[in-house]
Design a protein around this motif. Structure first.
Motif, PDB file in Angstrom:
ATOM      1  N   THR A 208     -19.079  28.868  -2.357  1.00 37.14           N
ATOM      2  CA  THR A 208     -19.664  29.515  -1.193  1.00 37.14           C
ATOM      3  C   THR A 208     -21.179  29.640  -1.371  1.00 37.14           C
ATOM      4  OG1 THR A 208     -19.456  31.756  -2.060  1.00 37.14           O
ATOM      5  CG2 THR A 208     -17.547  30.865  -0.859  1.00 37.14           C
ATOM      6  N   LYS A 209     -21.852  29.767  -0.249  1.00 39.07           N
ATOM      7  CA  LYS A 209     -23.311  29.907  -0.270  1.00 39.07           C
ATOM      8  C   LYS A 209     -23.716  31.196  -0.982  1.00 39.07           C
ATOM      9  CE  LYS A 209     -27.347  28.481   1.197  1.00 39.07           C
ATOM     10  NZ  LYS A 209     -28.007  27.381   0.533  1.00 39.07           N
ATOM     11  N   LYS A 210     -22.958  32.273  -0.774  1.00 36.67           N
ATOM     12  CA  LYS A 210     -23.264  33.551  -1.419  1.00 36.67           C
ATOM     13  C   LYS A 210     -23.141  33.430  -2.937  1.00 36.67           C
ATOM     14  CE  LYS A 210     -21.971  38.404  -1.507  1.00 36.67           C
ATOM     15  NZ  LYS A 210     -21.102  39.449  -0.991  1.00 36.67           N
ATOM     16  N   ARG A 211     -22.063  32.787  -3.395  1.00 35.47           N
ATOM     17  CA  ARG A 211     -21.868  32.599  -4.839  1.00 35.47           C
ATOM     18  C   ARG A 211     -22.988  31.746  -5.427  1.00 35.47           C
ATOM     19  NH1 ARG A 211     -17.495  31.843  -9.038  1.00 35.47           N
ATOM     20  NH2 ARG A 211     -18.172  30.010 -10.178  1.00 35.47           N
ATOM     21  N   GLN A 212     -23.365  30.686  -4.725  1.00 36.91           N
ATOM     22  CA  GLN A 212     -24.438  29.821  -5.216  1.00 36.91           C
ATOM     23  C   GLN A 212     -25.761  30.599  -5.286  1.00 36.91           C
ATOM     24  OE1 GLN A 212     -25.105  26.142  -3.116  1.00 36.91           O
ATOM     25  NE2 GLN A 212     -26.274  25.323  -4.812  1.00 36.91           N
ATOM     26  N   ASN A 213     -26.035  31.429  -4.301  1.00 32.92           N
ATOM     27  CA  ASN A 213     -27.260  32.235  -4.310  1.00 32.92           C
ATOM     28  C   ASN A 213     -27.274  33.211  -5.483  1.00 32.92           C
ATOM     29  OD1 ASN A 213     -28.268  30.963  -2.034  1.00 32.92           O
ATOM     30  ND2 ASN A 213     -27.556  32.536  -0.619  1.00 32.92           N
ATOM     31  N   ILE A 214     -26.120  33.796  -5.783  1.00 33.78           N
ATOM     32  CA  ILE A 214     -26.022  34.716  -6.925  1.00 33.78           C
ATOM     33  C   ILE A 214     -26.276  33.967  -8.224  1.00 33.78           C
ATOM     34  CG2 ILE A 214     -24.406  36.136  -8.267  1.00 33.78           C
ATOM     35  CD1 ILE A 214     -23.158  36.974  -5.537  1.00 33.78           C
ATOM     36  N   LEU A 215     -25.684  32.786  -8.363  1.00 33.27           N
ATOM     37  CA  LEU A 215     -25.880  31.989  -9.580  1.00 33.27           C
ATOM     38  C   LEU A 215     -27.331  31.540  -9.726  1.00 33.27           C
ATOM     39  CD1 LEU A 215     -22.617  29.836  -9.574  1.00 33.27           C
ATOM     40  CD2 LEU A 215     -23.185  31.747 -11.095  1.00 33.27           C
ATOM     41  N   VAL A 216     -27.966  31.155  -8.629  1.00 35.36           N
ATOM     42  CA  VAL A 216     -29.380  30.763  -8.674  1.00 35.36           C
ATOM     43  C   VAL A 216     -30.227  31.970  -9.084  1.00 35.36           C
ATOM     44  CG1 VAL A 216     -31.369  30.047  -7.269  1.00 35.36           C
ATOM     45  CG2 VAL A 216     -29.190  28.819  -7.080  1.00 35.36           C
TER      46      VAL A 216
ATOM     47  N   LEU B 221     -29.260  34.512 -10.905  1.00 30.35           N
ATOM     48  CA  LEU B 221     -29.012  34.714 -12.337  1.00 30.35           C
ATOM     49  C   LEU B 221     -29.815  33.724 -13.178  1.00 30.35           C
ATOM     50  CD1 LEU B 221     -25.156  35.371 -12.527  1.00 30.35           C
ATOM     51  CD2 LEU B 221     -26.987  36.940 -13.186  1.00 30.35           C
ATOM     52  N   LEU B 222     -29.848  32.467 -12.749  1.00 30.16           N
ATOM     53  CA  LEU B 222     -30.602  31.446 -13.480  1.00 30.16           C
ATOM     54  C   LEU B 222     -32.093  31.772 -13.494  1.00 30.16           C
ATOM     55  CD1 LEU B 222     -30.676  28.726 -14.970  1.00 30.16           C
ATOM     56  CD2 LEU B 222     -30.834  27.606 -12.734  1.00 30.16           C
ATOM     57  N   VAL B 223     -32.633  32.198 -12.369  1.00 28.14           N
ATOM     58  CA  VAL B 223     -34.055  32.545 -12.293  1.00 28.14           C
ATOM     59  C   VAL B 223     -34.352  33.751 -13.186  1.00 28.14           C
ATOM     60  CG1 VAL B 223     -35.867  33.454 -10.753  1.00 28.14           C
ATOM     61  CG2 VAL B 223     -34.447  31.519 -10.030  1.00 28.14           C
TER      62      VAL B 223
ATOM     63  N   ALA C 250     -36.513  35.879 -18.332  1.00 31.61           N
ATOM     64  CA  ALA C 250     -36.297  36.616 -19.589  1.00 31.61           C
ATOM     65  C   ALA C 250     -36.591  35.734 -20.796  1.00 31.61           C
ATOM     66  CB  ALA C 250     -34.866  37.155 -19.652  1.00 31.61           C
ATOM     67  N   ILE C 251     -36.118  34.490 -20.783  1.00 29.18           N
ATOM     68  CA  ILE C 251     -36.362  33.562 -21.900  1.00 29.18           C
ATOM     69  C   ILE C 251     -37.860  33.295 -22.039  1.00 29.18           C
ATOM     70  CG2 ILE C 251     -36.115  31.130 -22.588  1.00 29.18           C
ATOM     71  CD1 ILE C 251     -33.711  32.785 -23.390  1.00 29.18           C
ATOM     72  N   ILE C 252     -38.529  33.058 -20.916  1.00 28.62           N
ATOM     73  CA  ILE C 252     -39.973  32.808 -20.964  1.00 28.62           C
ATOM     74  C   ILE C 252     -40.705  34.030 -21.493  1.00 28.62           C
ATOM     75  CG2 ILE C 252     -42.008  32.407 -19.505  1.00 28.62           C
ATOM     76  CD1 ILE C 252     -40.163  30.466 -17.873  1.00 28.62           C
ATOM     77  N   TYR C 253     -40.276  35.207 -21.087  1.00 21.18           N
ATOM     78  CA  TYR C 253     -40.883  36.436 -21.612  1.00 21.18           C
ATOM     79  C   TYR C 253     -40.773  36.473 -23.139  1.00 21.18           C
ATOM     80  CZ  TYR C 253     -41.549  41.208 -23.055  1.00 21.18           C
ATOM     81  OH  TYR C 253     -41.982  42.321 -23.729  1.00 21.18           O
ATOM     82  N   PHE C 254     -39.565  36.242 -23.651  1.00 20.79           N
ATOM     83  CA  PHE C 254     -39.379  36.284 -25.112  1.00 20.79           C
ATOM     84  C   PHE C 254     -40.152  35.178 -25.816  1.00 20.79           C
ATOM     85  CE2 PHE C 254     -35.598  38.886 -24.101  1.00 20.79           C
ATOM     86  CZ  PHE C 254     -35.925  39.985 -24.879  1.00 20.79           C
TER      87      PHE C 254
ATOM     88  N   ILE D 153     -24.415  26.530 -19.034  1.00 21.01           N
ATOM     89  CA  ILE D 153     -23.325  26.992 -18.165  1.00 21.01           C
ATOM     90  C   ILE D 153     -23.795  27.111 -16.718  1.00 21.01           C
ATOM     91  CG2 ILE D 153     -21.770  28.934 -17.684  1.00 21.01           C
ATOM     92  CD1 ILE D 153     -21.793  29.471 -20.744  1.00 21.01           C
ATOM     93  N   LEU D 154     -24.916  27.790 -16.514  1.00 18.18           N
ATOM     94  CA  LEU D 154     -25.380  28.057 -15.152  1.00 18.18           C
ATOM     95  C   LEU D 154     -25.801  26.799 -14.401  1.00 18.18           C
ATOM     96  CD1 LEU D 154     -27.403  31.342 -15.759  1.00 18.18           C
ATOM     97  CD2 LEU D 154     -25.290  31.102 -14.438  1.00 18.18           C
ATOM     98  N   ILE D 155     -26.520  25.913 -15.055  1.00 13.84           N
ATOM     99  CA  ILE D 155     -27.028  24.728 -14.355  1.00 13.84           C
ATOM    100  C   ILE D 155     -25.898  23.835 -13.842  1.00 13.84           C
ATOM    101  CG2 ILE D 155     -28.392  22.599 -14.631  1.00 13.84           C
ATOM    102  CD1 ILE D 155     -30.366  24.361 -16.285  1.00 13.84           C
ATOM    103  N   PRO D 156     -24.877  23.500 -14.653  1.00 15.46           N
ATOM    104  CA  PRO D 156     -23.795  22.703 -14.061  1.00 15.46           C
ATOM    105  C   PRO D 156     -22.927  23.491 -13.068  1.00 15.46           C
ATOM    106  CG  PRO D 156     -23.355  23.117 -16.381  1.00 15.46           C
ATOM    107  CD  PRO D 156     -24.736  23.610 -16.096  1.00 15.46           C
ATOM    108  N   MET D 157     -22.935  24.819 -13.148  1.00 14.34           N
ATOM    109  CA  MET D 157     -22.217  25.609 -12.131  1.00 14.34           C
ATOM    110  C   MET D 157     -22.915  25.488 -10.774  1.00 14.34           C
ATOM    111  SD  MET D 157     -21.191  29.160 -14.042  1.00 14.34           S
ATOM    112  CE  MET D 157     -20.024  29.803 -12.858  1.00 14.34           C
ATOM    113  N   ILE D 158     -24.235  25.432 -10.792  1.00 14.97           N
ATOM    114  CA  ILE D 158     -25.010  25.396  -9.551  1.00 14.97           C
ATOM    115  C   ILE D 158     -25.153  23.972  -9.022  1.00 14.97           C
ATOM    116  CG2 ILE D 158     -27.272  25.874  -8.525  1.00 14.97           C
ATOM    117  CD1 ILE D 158     -27.556  28.095 -10.730  1.00 14.97           C
ATOM    118  N   PHE D 159     -25.461  23.058  -9.927  1.00 12.87           N
ATOM    119  CA  PHE D 159     -25.731  21.675  -9.537  1.00 12.87           C
ATOM    120  C   PHE D 159     -24.661  20.761 -10.119  1.00 12.87           C
ATOM    121  CE2 PHE D 159     -29.776  23.891 -10.312  1.00 12.87           C
ATOM    122  CZ  PHE D 159     -30.296  23.885  -9.030  1.00 12.87           C
TER     123      PHE D 159
END
Length: 169
Positions: free
Chosen positions: A2-10, A12-14, A19-23, A76-82
Motif C-alpha cells: 500500500t502507498k501508506k506502508r511504502q511512505n512509512i518505510l521511506v 524509516l529509511l530517511v 541517524a547513521i550520517i549523524y554517527f 532490509i529497508l531498501i529491497p522492501m521499498i524498491f
C-alpha cells in the motif's frame, strides 16, 4: 504494498539514514577531534577484517560490531521499498558509503577507511540476504522471526570467518 506502508518505510529509511550520517560525522566526539587533526587520515589497504568474538566487552569491539550490524537495516529497508536486485543494490550502497568515507576525511570528521566500506557492505549484504530469504516464508511471523534468525546466523558466520581469516594473514 500500500502507498501508506511504502511512505512509512521511506520515512524509516530517511530517519535511519540521518541517524547513521549523524554517527559517522558527529558521534563519538568527532567535532572535538577535528581541532587536533592536521592532514587527511586514510587507510586504503585493508589489513584484516575487524570482527572478532570478544574476550571482554570493549568500545573497540562494540564499534566494530556496529560497523557490521549498523548497516543491516539498509539491506532490509531498501529491497522492501524498491524492487531491486542484489548487484544493483550493493553497487549503489558501496558508492554511497565510499562517498561518505571521502566526505569524512575531507571534513576532518573521520578518516577514509576501505575496511569500513567492506564491513558496512557486508552488513548491508547480511540484511539483504536475510530479508530476501526470510520474506520467502508464508506467515508474517515466520518472515520476521526467520529474518532475525538469519541476521544473527549470518553475523555469527561472518565473525567466525573473520577470526579464521585474520589468523592466516
Amino acid at each position: 504494498m500500500t502507498k501508506k506502508r511504502q511512505n512509512i518505510l521511506v520515512a524509516l529509511l530517511v530517519i535511519y539514514s540521518i541517524a547513521i550520517i549523524y554517527f559517522m560525522f558527529f558521534g563519538f566526539g568527532r567535532p572535538n577531534i577535528h581541532n587536533n587533526i592536521h592532514g587527511y587520515r586514510f587507510s586504503i589497504i585493508p589489513t584484516g577484517i575487524p570482527l572478532w568474538f570478544p574476550k571482554t566487552l570493549s568500545f573497540l569491539w562494540i564499534f566494530s560490531l556496529g560497523n557490521l550490524l549498523g548497516f543491516v537495516p539498509f539491506g532490509i529497508l531498501i529491497p522492501m521499498i524498491f524492487d531491486i536486485k542484489y548487484h544493483k543494490f550493493i553497487f549503489i550502497f558501496a558508492i554511497s558509503i565510499f562517498s561518505l568515507e571521502i566526505l569524512q576525511m575531507v571534513t576532518y570528521l573521520g578518516s577514509f577507511d576501505t575496511t569500513d566500506i567492506i564491513i558496512n557492505s557486508i552488513g548491508a549484504t547480511i540484511g539483504f540476504l536475510s530479508y530476501k530469504i526470510g520474506n520467502s516464508f508464508k506467515l508474517a511471523s515466520q518472515k520476521i522471526i526467520g529474518t532475525v534468525v538469519l541476521i544473527l546466523s549470518f553475523s555469527f558466520i561472518m565473525i567466525t570467518f573473520a577470526e579464521i581469516f585474520n589468523k592466516f594473514i
